[in-house]
Write a protein that holds these residues in place. Structure first.
Motif, short mmCIF file in Angstrom:
data_model
loop_
_atom_site.label_atom_id
_atom_site.label_comp_id
_atom_site.label_asym_id
_atom_site.label_seq_id
_atom_site.Cartn_x
_atom_site.Cartn_y
_atom_site.Cartn_z
N LEU A 1 11.08 21.11 -4.49
CA LEU A 1 11.32 21.77 -5.77
C LEU A 1 10.38 21.22 -6.84
O LEU A 1 9.86 21.97 -7.68
N LEU A 2 10.16 19.91 -6.81
CA LEU A 2 9.26 19.29 -7.77
C LEU A 2 7.85 19.86 -7.65
O LEU A 2 7.19 20.16 -8.66
N ARG B 1 19.93 9.51 6.55
CA ARG B 1 19.42 10.87 6.68
C ARG B 1 19.85 11.73 5.49
O ARG B 1 19.08 12.59 5.03
N VAL B 2 21.06 11.52 5.00
CA VAL B 2 21.54 12.26 3.83
C VAL B 2 20.58 12.06 2.67
O VAL B 2 20.13 13.02 2.02
N ALA B 3 20.26 10.80 2.39
CA ALA B 3 19.35 10.50 1.27
C ALA B 3 17.97 11.09 1.51
O ALA B 3 17.36 11.67 0.60
N ALA B 4 17.47 10.96 2.73
CA ALA B 4 16.14 11.49 3.03
C ALA B 4 16.09 13.00 2.88
O ALA B 4 15.13 13.56 2.34
N ASN B 5 17.12 13.69 3.35
CA ASN B 5 17.16 15.15 3.22
C ASN B 5 17.13 15.57 1.75
O ASN B 5 16.44 16.52 1.37
N MET B 6 17.91 14.88 0.94
CA MET B 6 17.96 15.23 -0.48
C MET B 6 16.60 15.00 -1.15
O MET B 6 16.14 15.82 -1.94
N ILE B 7 15.98 13.87 -0.83
CA ILE B 7 14.68 13.55 -1.43
C ILE B 7 13.63 14.58 -1.05
O ILE B 7 12.88 15.09 -1.89
N ARG B 8 13.57 14.93 0.23
CA ARG B 8 12.56 15.90 0.67
C ARG B 8 12.77 17.25 0.00
O ARG B 8 11.80 17.92 -0.40
N SER B 9 14.01 17.67 -0.12
CA SER B 9 14.29 18.96 -0.75
C SER B 9 13.95 18.92 -2.23
O SER B 9 13.34 19.86 -2.78
N GLU C 1 13.90 32.24 -6.01
CA GLU C 1 13.58 33.09 -4.87
C GLU C 1 12.83 32.32 -3.78
O GLU C 1 13.05 32.54 -2.58
N GLY C 2 11.95 31.42 -4.16
CA GLY C 2 11.11 30.73 -3.18
C GLY C 2 11.66 29.41 -2.68
O GLY C 2 11.34 28.99 -1.56
N TRP C 3 12.46 28.74 -3.52
CA TRP C 3 12.98 27.44 -3.11
C TRP C 3 14.49 27.48 -2.83
O TRP C 3 14.95 27.06 -1.76
N LEU C 4 15.28 27.98 -3.75
CA LEU C 4 16.74 27.87 -3.64
C LEU C 4 17.33 28.80 -2.58
O LEU C 4 18.10 28.36 -1.71
N LEU C 5 17.02 30.08 -2.65
CA LEU C 5 17.68 31.03 -1.76
C LEU C 5 17.36 30.80 -0.28
O LEU C 5 18.26 30.96 0.56
N PRO C 6 16.14 30.43 0.09
CA PRO C 6 15.93 30.11 1.51
C PRO C 6 16.81 28.94 1.99
O PRO C 6 17.23 28.93 3.15
N ASN D 1 22.75 19.00 2.55
CA ASN D 1 22.03 17.96 1.81
C ASN D 1 20.89 18.54 0.98
O ASN D 1 20.57 18.04 -0.10
N ALA D 2 20.26 19.60 1.49
CA ALA D 2 19.10 20.18 0.82
C ALA D 2 19.45 20.84 -0.50
O ALA D 2 18.57 21.05 -1.34
N VAL D 3 20.73 21.19 -0.72
CA VAL D 3 21.12 21.87 -1.96
C VAL D 3 22.28 21.18 -2.67
O VAL D 3 22.76 21.67 -3.69
#
Length: 638
Positions: A282-283, A270-278, A42-47, A90-92
């Motif tokens: 979650l972490l 940017r792809v890698a950075a977006n994934m890492i930040r997302s 609810e707080g991380w994935l759906l947004p 990238n975030a998901v």
């Protein structure tokens, strides 16, 4: 390049997660109530799925607005909308549980890696097919996953000439229709994913909250925490194993920037950075459900990984010192570039048979003027300013009568710069088919190529008639000549380089394709005599009979040749000893680097590399990708 410390930061985050899992929250203890999946969903994935659905919907609207009245200015909003949709994906993209797993949705959103060039082949086939029903939503959704998603849109927007092809030309309408179909398809897929998730009282999330689960996705609700943690730990591994390491290789020489995700749009970093930040977000959310000590470890690791992601270049392998800035657009294909030694002017001369040369301001940009060859002649691709910048000399070729397959005689046209580059004198070049010319020492050196390889005139020919002519730079009087030995008569002498101290070399191309190892680099003596450089037969063969550019390094101790057919840059000591070569696919542009022993080279695929030479070997020390498709030549200014 990406430093090892940044990769270590990403791995540190994964290691911190693994350490935290030892406290009883890992997949092996999936039913442990300490990790509640509902707040994470609810707080991380759906947004993030909300953002993805919104971005793809906005992208579809951008295409709908563009296609009724395509314009060059309208392409920029399409690219902006693409970038936002790609960022949201990238975030998901590392999430492998839930509705994303149905109907090949992940592959349809982003078909990567594309190991068999399925995207380009699929797009070409659809563009060539005028059947409008192929792009109808229901039918298009059944097409190959390769053509349905973001990588296909990237090609429609960012490949060489693609933006122009969207605006005008025989394929413009079909390309617009295809782009619209892809954008609508993405909006539909992402909307379906978000709708399927629902909320706490409906859809998949509602089934999880109720404890019933979903028979297709979560038959055992207790396994869900393990799925989330597996995807989280896999996110860091996916970045290093699929986004970074295959691109960077074990060393700069092993780098493969053209396998990077989103390299065409310059977004691979940017792809890698977006994934890492997302993943870091979650972490931290997972860590919030842990005891204080593991929570501290996790948060610290996520912060370090975020900081590393912030330092990633927009494009992996990017060296910020080699950004490309268009200065003088031209509809004609140009060849050699020459900067004035006395001001901001520079001239680019048309490739043979050239009809135009452009004068531009290399500091402010913009075309200032243009001029053509003398009557009955064509440009051969090169021109040079005199040392005071007052005159500009162009090699020109007399055009033979139609149907006559011979190279024309050469003329050096002496042009007054302050007179609008009008011709004030003409000298004979001393041979046929002159290509390059250059002042070196006390002489003007002219490379008369004779019959140029890979031209209609070269058909069935075995002798080029090539040679070197040295002329007085003030009067054009011949001072010396150099000719090749009979066993090298198939070579065409084409490009010149000088060391600033009277040393001059000329590089050649071979008329014959017989597999013989012939030298393609020669030293020019003060009287014009030619001496070949040394190299093993295999090294000469590796040049594939074609050198497109040649240059000295700043110290004059090394000479390099670039070959787009051999896909490499080869380096010698100035005394003629071969050192080695580095790979560069379709590389031709070549110039001295900033430091002794260095060269800068560019390729037709938008790469720029720095090559470092030493007596013991040669290596690539920096690389930039994602630039324009560089052509034959480059020149260092300053």
């Amino acid at each position: 390049m990406i430093e090892a410390t940044r990769l270590s930061s990403f791995r540190l985050a994964g290691a911190a997660l693994a350490a935290a899992l030892a406290f009883g929250t890992g997949p092996a203890a999936a039913a442990d109530p300490k990790l509640d999946p509902v707040p994470l969903i609810e707080g991380w994935l759906l947004p993030r799925y909300d953002a993805l659905a919104a971005a793809t919907t906005a992208q579809a609207k951008a295409w709908a607005a563009f296609c009724p009245a395509p314009s060059a200015a309208g392409v920029a909003p399409l690219k902006e909308a693409y970038g936002k949709a790609a960022d949201a994906w990238n975030a998901v993209e590392f999430v492998t549980f839930g509705p994303i797993t149905l109907s090949l949705r992940a592959d349809r959103i982003s078909f990567f890696p594309d190991r068999r060039n399925g995207i380009s082949r699929g797009l070409s086939e659809i563009i060539a097919d005028s059947d409008p029903t192929r792009l109808a939503p229901e039918r298009f959704a059944q097409s190959s996953a390769a053509v349905q998603g973001l990588p296909a849109l990237e090609r429609l927007l960012y490949e060489e000439g693609a933006a122009e092809a969207l605006v005008a030309g025989p394929e413009a309408a079909r390309r617009c229709a295809l782009g619209t179909a892809i954008a609508n398809n993405l909006a539909t897929i992402t909307g379906e994913i978000r709708t399927a998730w629902g909320d706490k009282s409906s859809g998949v999330l509602g089934a999880i909250v109720s404890g019933k689960g979903d028979p297709a996705l979560f038959p055992d609700v207790g396994a869900l925490p393990g799925m989330i943690l597996t995807d989280l730990s896999g996110a860091y591994q996916r970045v290093t194993d699929t986004k970074l390491l295959p691109v960077l290789g074990a060393s700069p020489a092993d780098a493969k920037p053209l396998v990077a995700d989103s390299w065409r749009s310059g977004r691979s970093g940017r792809v890698a950075a977006n994934m890492i930040r997302s993943a870091d977000a979650l972490l931290v959310a997972v860590g919030a459900q842990m005891p204080s000590r593991p929570q501290y470890v996790v948060t610290k690791a996520a912060t370090a990984a975020d900081a590393a992601a912030d330092k990633l270049p927009a494009d992996i392998g990017l060296d910020p010192s080699f950004a490309a800035t268009p200065e003088a657009p031209s509809e004609a294909r140009l060849h050699g570039i020459e900067a004035s030694p006395a001001g901001p002017l520079a001239v680019a001369v048309g490739r043979r048979p050239g009809r135009i040369a452009l004068v531009f301001d290399r500091r402010k940009g913009g075309v200032l003027a243009s001029f053509g060859p003398g009557e009955g002649r064509v440009f051969s691709g090169h021109g040079r300013f005199t040392a005071d910048g007052r005159l500009f000399l162009t090699n020109e070729i007399e055009r033979p009568a139609d149907g006559v397959r011979v190279m024309g005689h050469g003329v050096v046209a002496v042009r007054a710069v302050d007179g609008g580059f009008a011709i004030r004198d003409e000298w004979g070049s001393g041979g046929d088919g002159p290509h390059d010319l250059m002042r070196s020492g006390a002489a003007l050196v002219i490379a008369n190529g004779g019959i140029e390889p890979n031209t209609p005139e070269a058909r069935d020919a075995e002798v080029t008639g090539s040679g070197i002519t040295l002329v007085d730079p003030a009067t054009g009087a011949v001072r010396g000549e150099g000719r090749l030995s009979p066993d090298l008569a198939s070579l065409s002498l084409r490009h010149l380089a000088r060391d600033g101290n009277g040393g001059t070399v000329v590089a050649a191309q071979d008329l014959l394709k017989d597999g013989e190892a012939r030298p393609l680099l020669f030293r020019i003596a003060a009287d014009g005599a030619l001496t070949p450089f040394d190299a093993p037969d295999d090294a000469w063969r590796a040049l594939r009979g074609y050198v497109g550019s040649v240059a000295y390094d700043p110290s004059g101790r090394f000479v390099a040749c670039a070959t787009p057919r051999g896909n490499q840059v080869a380096v010698w000591q100035a005394d003629g000893r071969y050192i080695g070569a580095v790979p560069l696919t379709d590389g031709c542009g070549l110039a001295a680097g900033a430091e002794a022993g260095t060269f800068v080279a560019a390729s037709g695929y938008g790469e720029v590399i720095v090559v470092k030479a030493a007596p013991e070997g040669v290596a690539i020390t920096a690389r930039r990708t994602g630039g324009p498709r560089y052509d034959n030549h480059m020149v260092r200014i300053g």
